[in-house]
Structures are given as C-alpha cells and as structure tokens.
Design an enzyme around this catalytic site. Structure first.
Site, PDB file in Angstrom:
ATOM      1  CG  ASP A 158      79.311 -20.657  59.953  1.00  0.00           C
ATOM      2  OD1 ASP A 158      78.311 -20.836  60.618  1.00  0.00           O
ATOM      3  OD2 ASP A 158      80.140 -19.774  59.732  1.00  0.00           O
ATOM      4  CG  ASP A 202      75.340 -15.857  60.321  1.00  0.00           C
ATOM      5  OD1 ASP A 202      74.776 -14.916  59.635  1.00  0.00           O
ATOM      6  OD2 ASP A 202      74.615 -16.683  61.196  1.00  0.00           O
TER       7      ASP A 202
HETATM    8  C1  XBP Z   1      76.377 -17.184  64.087  1.00  0.00           C
HETATM    9  C2  XBP Z   1      75.909 -16.547  65.075  1.00  0.00           C
HETATM   10  C3  XBP Z   1      74.427 -16.023  64.889  1.00  0.00           C
HETATM   11  C4  XBP Z   1      74.225 -14.634  64.426  1.00  0.00           C
HETATM   12  C5  XBP Z   1      72.778 -14.093  64.844  1.00  0.00           C
HETATM   13  O1  XBP Z   1      77.477 -17.750  64.376  1.00  0.00           O
HETATM   14  O2  XBP Z   1      76.442 -16.321  66.310  1.00  0.00           O
HETATM   15  O3  XBP Z   1      74.090 -15.797  66.494  1.00  0.00           O
HETATM   16  O4  XBP Z   1      75.254 -13.918  64.671  1.00  0.00           O
HETATM   17  O5  XBP Z   1      71.879 -14.851  64.393  1.00  0.00           O
HETATM   18  P1  XBP Z   1      78.108 -18.974  63.343  1.00  0.00           P
HETATM   19  P2  XBP Z   1      70.531 -15.164  65.439  1.00  0.00           P
HETATM   20  O6  XBP Z   1      78.334 -18.398  61.898  1.00  0.00           O
HETATM   21  O7  XBP Z   1      79.497 -19.466  64.142  1.00  0.00           O
HETATM   22  O8  XBP Z   1      76.996 -20.033  63.247  1.00  0.00           O
HETATM   23  O9  XBP Z   1      70.403 -13.796  65.883  1.00  0.00           O
HETATM   24  O10 XBP Z   1      69.705 -15.660  64.550  1.00  0.00           O
HETATM   25  O11 XBP Z   1      71.189 -16.053  66.358  1.00  0.00           O
HETATM   26 MG    MG Z   2      80.326 -18.020  61.122  1.00  0.00          MG
END
Ligand code: XBP
Ligand code: MG
Length: 265
Positions: free
Chosen positions: A10, A12
């Site tokens: 993953d 973020d």
């Molecule tokens: C990450 C997200 C993303 C980011 C923002 O979740 O939910 O939406 O918060 O990025 P995970 P975008 O780590 O579970 O993949 O604005 O590009 O969507």
């Molecule tokens: Mg995440």
C-alpha cells in the site's frame, strides 16, 4: 508451505505518512483556490479517511456535512476539478521533500530489489501521486523497481474491496498465497482479505492506531526501529526482528500459512 514470491505495498500511510500533512493540506488548498469555505481539520480528516479515494471522500463529505456549495454548480464536475487541483497541490508538496518514507521502507525495498524478490504497489491513490512520491524519495527511475503499480481508478471498486490486489496479482501471474501485503489501515486489511491474501504486515500510524486489524498476521508500529523508537509488536505473530527485512518477511508469510485455518475461517 507456499513460497513467498512477492511483496505488495500500500502507499498512503504505509510507504509514507502522507495523509495529515500531504493529502489533507492539498485538499484544503484546492478548496481555498476554488473559493470554497471548506476546511478539513486534522481530526475531521481522520473521520473522512473511512472513505478511500479522494473523489469518493469529497462526495461523502458533501453528503454527510452539507457544506456550502455555490449556486448552479454541477457537483460531479466540481469534484473532478477539485480533485485535479488537489493532485497538483499534493505533487507540489511532495516536490518540496517534506514527506519522507517511513522507517525501514527503503532498506526493505533495496534488499528485495537486490535479491530478486518481486515487488508491486496496490493503492487507492492516483497513479501520478505514486510516481511523485517514489521519485522524490528514492530518486528518479525508482518507479521501475516495481513490477506493477496498481493505483486509483484502474479498478471499479476501491479498498476495502480487494479489486486492486486482484488486479496486481493477475498482472504478475501470482496467487494470493504467493504474496505478503503491507498495509496500515482497516480498509487495507479488508482489501487484502477480500483478495484472498492471508499474509499481511500492518504498520500503524497516527490515524490508524485505533483501527480493527482483526486477522492481520502481524501488527507493528513501524517496520524498523530507528534512533527515535524501537519496533513494537502490537498484535499477532512476533517476527522476532528489530527491523522487517526479507528473512522476517518470510517468517511472517510462513506464520500466516501455518495458522491459515484459524486466521481466516
Ligand atoms: C489512500 C486513499 C487515497 C488518499 C488520497 O488509501 O484513500 O484516497 O487518501 O489520494 P489507501 P487520492 O492507503 O488505503 O490506498 O486523492 O489520489 O485518492
Ligand atoms: Mg493506506
């Protein structure tokens, strides 16, 4: 016992702590640029993170909080334009070098690369955000270290659905039992399980420390101890390491499969 063939990451919250000082700030800048009086505080953003995907998160905010919207605006179009502006702001923030990789990520990626362990990304965020994060932390060209970058709208359903993991495994011709996933959130755990992957390491962060990680093989607060703090086991299998290297990753993968009957049934 299946062999560990790939590490799936993953982005973020897992590769880097991007949400509070990255995505959140970028959303607020996009709102201000558009003349909206919306502002997502640190706390409010933690609540909004229950919805993955920036566009989906803004729609959820509109539905739940009923913020002021200028008359005559078409909401679907507004969300798309706000999200484009937010992505530009986010990439600018990354370019300032203020968002580092989490401890232990770079050594693990380098070891995987040197030893031929296959690596890939399975994320909800927009593909250009992934390229920018990798380029600004590991350097230009580091995106090529990853065999597949599964990101954003490439699948119909974002996490907690398992689609992005399934997409990545199909591209790599791998089975779920070949893989170890790295995640940071409850939605991540749900996605990994939905894709049929049993082996998973969770590294918690400020936003996800209170999440439910039921069924995760190993839950720790960081991949590696550093000068600031050691690695703490929070739940599950103890990898018996100060730092998650490939040997520890293999132990976690083996533990998930040794106890698979009780973990997922
Ligand atoms: C990450 C997200 C993303 C980011 C923002 O979740 O939910 O939406 O918060 O990025 P995970 P975008 O780590 O579970 O993949 O604005 O590009 O969507
Ligand atoms: Mg995440």
């Amino acid at each position: 016992m299946p062999e560990l063939k790939a590490l799936l990451f993953d982005v973020d919250g897992t590769l880097a702590d991007t949400e509070r000082d990255g995505h959140r700030v970028a959303f607020n800048r996009a709102f201000a640029d558009a003349g909206l009086d919306w502002h997502w505080s640190v706390e409010e953003y933690g609540w909004l993170l229950q919805v993955t995907g920036g566009k989906e998160r803004m729609r959820f905010f509109i539905e739940q909080r009923n913020p002021s919207i200028p008359e005559g605006i078409e909401i679907d179009r507004m969300i798309i334009e706000l999200h484009k502006a937010k992505t530009d702001h986010y990439m600018r923030l990354l370019g300032e070098g203020l968002i580092p990789l989490r401890p232990g990520i770079e050594p693990l990626l380098r070891e995987a690369r040197e030893s031929g362990m296959r690596i890939a990304i399975a994320t909800t965020t927009t593909p250009e955000n992934v390229t920018a994060l990798l380029g600004n932390t590991l350097g230009p060209g580091s995106v090529d270290w990853f065999e597949v970058i599964g990101a954003g709208d490439i699948v119909p359903h974002k996490k907690p659905a398992g689609d992005i993991y399934t997409y990545v495994m199909e591209k790599m011709d791998l089975n779920p039992d070949d893989c170890l996933a790295f995640e940071d959130s409850e939605n991540g755990v749900l996605a990994v399980h939905d894709a049929g992957i049993r082996a998973m390491i969770i590294t918690t962060n400020g936003y996800t420390a209170g999440h439910d990680f039921d069924g995760a093989t190993t839950v720790i607060d960081r991949l590696c101890g550093d000068g600031e703090a050691p690695l703490h086991l929070l739940a599950g299998f103890d990898p018996l390491a100060d730092c998650i290297d490939l040997a520890a990753a293999r132990r976690v993968h083996a533990a998930a499969h040794a106890t698979a009957g009780t973990l997922n049934d």
